[in-house]
Design a protein around this motif. Structure first.
Motif, PDB file in Angstrom:
ATOM      1  N   ILE A  23       0.792  -1.264  -0.029  1.00 15.00           N
ATOM      2  CA  ILE A  23       0.123  -0.053  -0.141  1.00 15.00           C
ATOM      3  C   ILE A  23       0.878   1.321  -0.088  1.00 15.00           C
ATOM      4  N   LEU A  24       1.988   1.407   0.801  1.00 18.73           N
ATOM      5  CA  LEU A  24       2.770   2.504   0.851  1.00 18.73           C
ATOM      6  C   LEU A  24       3.550   2.400  -0.468  1.00 18.73           C
ATOM      7  N   LEU A  25       3.997   1.465  -0.968  1.00 14.42           N
ATOM      8  CA  LEU A  25       4.855   1.501  -2.360  1.00 14.42           C
ATOM      9  C   LEU A  25       3.994   2.183  -3.435  1.00 14.42           C
ATOM     10  N   ASP A  26       2.480   1.700  -3.364  1.00 13.97           N
ATOM     11  CA  ASP A  26       1.699   2.209  -4.261  1.00 13.97           C
ATOM     12  C   ASP A  26       1.444   3.548  -4.194  1.00 13.97           C
ATOM     13  N   THR A  27       1.399   4.304  -3.040  1.00 16.40           N
ATOM     14  CA  THR A  27       1.370   5.537  -2.845  1.00 16.40           C
ATOM     15  C   THR A  27       2.504   6.287  -3.317  1.00 16.40           C
ATOM     16  N   LEU A  28       3.675   5.806  -3.036  1.00 16.01           N
ATOM     17  CA  LEU A  28       5.005   6.295  -3.372  1.00 16.01           C
ATOM     18  C   LEU A  28       5.299   6.178  -4.866  1.00 16.01           C
ATOM     19  N   SER A  29       4.513   5.524  -5.512  1.00 18.92           N
ATOM     20  CA  SER A  29       4.726   5.393  -7.064  1.00 18.92           C
ATOM     21  C   SER A  29       4.567   6.540  -7.840  1.00 18.92           C
ATOM     22  N   GLU A  30       3.685   7.579  -6.877  1.00 18.36           N
ATOM     23  CA  GLU A  30       3.253   8.807  -7.553  1.00 18.36           C
ATOM     24  C   GLU A  30       4.051   9.834  -6.935  1.00 18.36           C
TER      25      GLU A  30
END
Length: 582
Positions: free
Chosen positions: A211-218
């Motif tokens: 979930i965090l990495l998905d947020t950090l992908s933007e």
């Protein structure tokens, strides 16, 4: 960038020291504590109790407390018609009472209204500012008062019928806000935070890492870290600028530093935290903002974030409007606080929401604590079977015979041999439900052994020469109870201690290393528990009734009605009796 990356890698290295610092989130005092708050606390408490039990040389420290600043606190106090400071005092005290009742063994209970915390926040702010990570700018955006955060368009949904926008995550309404604030250069730390998140076992369970990495992908926007004091006055003033107050989340996150003495140098003896226990609703603040703030201040981020899911009640989300918010103190009146601790840790799993229901709690507590554990102790210590009220030693001859001839005895031995290793593995991962599973499996094996060995056929009046066999059966059963009691200390500390007290196990012999001493590990010995010495008396001051079965309310009333009641004399009977006497 290269220099900062090198510095970041240095921070992310594992530091081995004698400190094991664990935190719960500090709980927002806009409402009274419920079982979700208690769940965070018992996870952290059970984790710390295990660490102390397994690694007695470790300096384990647990911090909890209350978050007492922000718009929601102002509103809640106004709603209750009391001064904000008094409102905070009252709710914070309720958290203390719940945690005291639940045997939460915290080393510090911090409040964000304390002077030591305000000093830490001021120092942390100045550090960020002097390092060039904070700047002043006009800011506009959608602000969610309930969540105390600004949200981007992609984090909102629009109700076209009303024109109101809501947070996609929480469902709370937002409002458009335009103001001049201080901003934190979050965008500059995106790569460093991503690197920290991707470090092995940094975020657990693993689904929350994704979930965090998905947020950090933007791309991450810079974030506001202050509010105008005329809008949010119940907060810590920005150093050297009374027109602004520190953003509630920056204020709250610094509590983890305040608790260990920051900014005094002594804080470094406990920093960084080994594990920070949080609910999934505050993952962004702890998984993105917090490590970025720390890296910007030149400090090491936490070793691990342990993220847990929420509790529903009978399949529905807890909410005031549904009148289904569960007060831990009220629930404990029905289940006892030890029973509530056991249910939350037994039924809850971090990666998915748990469901709280009376039917499930009653079934689990009756089946496992009252029957599987409690009834076995009652049977092994019954005066009809154990008139001497002893924890006996084993006979080498009868022990060998039982292990050779009785499958149930061999299954019990195998279960106890693996108890320490399996439960240690589960505890290390905070898989408390699997610790309970493993321990109950061992106790099931002990109950099955007790039934299969038929000790009641060997009690007083049985053929001569059977006493040694009877005592061996009782000793093997009590070994299983003793080992289970040692293992369960982090989960149900009071109940486990009563069990070990009843078995007269000295406090010094309740450590994890004593799981290696039983008939299972010394099958050729004439003493099943060499660490305990020869046969010893059970503690007569401690009841063998560990956990009272929970009855349905209607059933409890029926039992009460069935109990003999003193006869009521009618007035005529009383008169007749007086006339007879005259």
């Amino acid at each position: 960038m290269l220099i900062r990356r090198i510095r970041c890698l240095k921070y992310l290295g594992t530091r081995y020291n004698s400190s094991h610092y664990v935190t719960t989130p500090i709980f927002y005092v806009n409402a009274a504590p419920h079982i979700g708050h208690l769940y965070s606390a018992v996870i952290a408490d059970a984790h710390c109790r295990y660490q102390r039990l397994r690694y007695p040389e470790l300096d384990v420290r647990l911090c909890t407390g209350t978050d007492e600043h922000g718009t929601k606190i102002q509103q809640a106090a106004s709603l209750h018609g009391v001064p904000v400071a008094k409102y905070c005092d009252d709710i914070s005290q309720r958290y203390r009472e719940v945690f005291r009742s639940a045997s939460i063994q915290q080393d510090d209970f911090i409040r964000t209204t304390e002077d030591r915390h305000k000093r830490a926040v001021a120092n942390f702010w100045r550090t960020l500012y002097t390092r060039g990570h904070i700047y002043s700018a006009a800011y506009s955006g959608w602000y969610c008062v309930s969540d105390e955060t600004f949200l981007t368009d992609s984090q909102l949904r629009l109700d076209e019928a009303t024109g109101t926008r809501y947070s996609l995550e929480s469902g709370h309404p937002v409002e458009w806000t335009e103001e001049t604030n201080y901003m934190f250069r979050l965008s500059q730390f995106q790569d460093d935070v991503r690197h920290w998140v991707k470090t092995e076992a940094r975020i657990r369970p693993a689904k929350f890492e994704k979930i965090l990495l998905d947020t950090l992908s933007e791309p991450l926007p810079d974030v506001s870290v202050s509010r105008p004091s005329n809008r949010v006055h119940w907060a810590i003033p920005v150093p050297d600028d009374d027109s602004q107050t520190v953003y509630v989340w920056l204020d709250a996150l610094v509590n983890y530093l305040s608790s260990v003495g920051y900014p005094d140098e002594k804080f470094s003896a406990h920093w960084p935290p080994a594990q920070q226990v949080i609910g999934k609703d505050i993952l962004k603040f702890h998984g993105i903002y917090w490590p970025a703030f720390l890296l910007a201040a030149g400090l090491e981020p936490p070793g691990q974030l342990y993220v847990h899911s929420h509790w529903t009640v009978d399949g529905q989300k807890m909410s005031k409007s549904k009148h289904n918010v569960v007060d831990p103190l009220q629930a404990a009146q029905q289940y006892t606080m030890e029973g509530l601790r056991y249910f939350l840790l037994r039924e809850g799993v971090a990666h998915s929401d748990g469901n709280y229901s009376h039917v499930k709690a009653q079934r689990i507590l009756n089946s496992e604590l009252a029957d599987t554990l409690g009834n076995l102790l009652s049977r092994a210590s019954a005066k009809s079977l154990n008139p001497g009220q002893i924890y006996p030693s084993t006979s080498a001859e009868h022990l060998a015979d039982l292990l050779r001839s009785l499958d149930a005895a061999k299954r019990l031995q195998d279960s106890l041999l693996h108890l320490s290793e399996r439960c240690a593995s589960h505890y290390e991962c905070n898989h408390f439900h699997l610790v309970a599973d493993t321990t109950m499996a061992a106790l099931h094996a002990a109950n099955n052994f007790f039934e299969s060995s038929k000790p009641w056929t060997l009690k007083a009046g049985a053929p001569d020469g059977k006493q040694a066999r009877l005592e061996t059966i009782i000793a093997m059963t009590m070994d299983a109870l003793r080992l289970s009691g040692i293992v369960l200390q982090p989960i149900i500390p009071q109940l486990a201690n009563r069990l070990l007290d009843k078995l007269s196990v000295p406090t010094a012999q309740r450590g994890w290393n004593y799981l290696a001493e039983s008939f299972a590990t010394s099958p050729n010995s004439s003493n099943s528990h060499p660490g305990l010495g020869e046969s010893r008396q059970l503690d007569g001051q401690t009841s063998a009734l560990l956990f009272q079965r929970i009855l349905e309310e209607t059933a409890a009333k029926e039992v009460k009605q069935q109990q003999p009641q003193p006869a009521k004399r009618s007035k005529s009977k009383k008169k007749e009796r007086r006339e007879t006497m005259s």
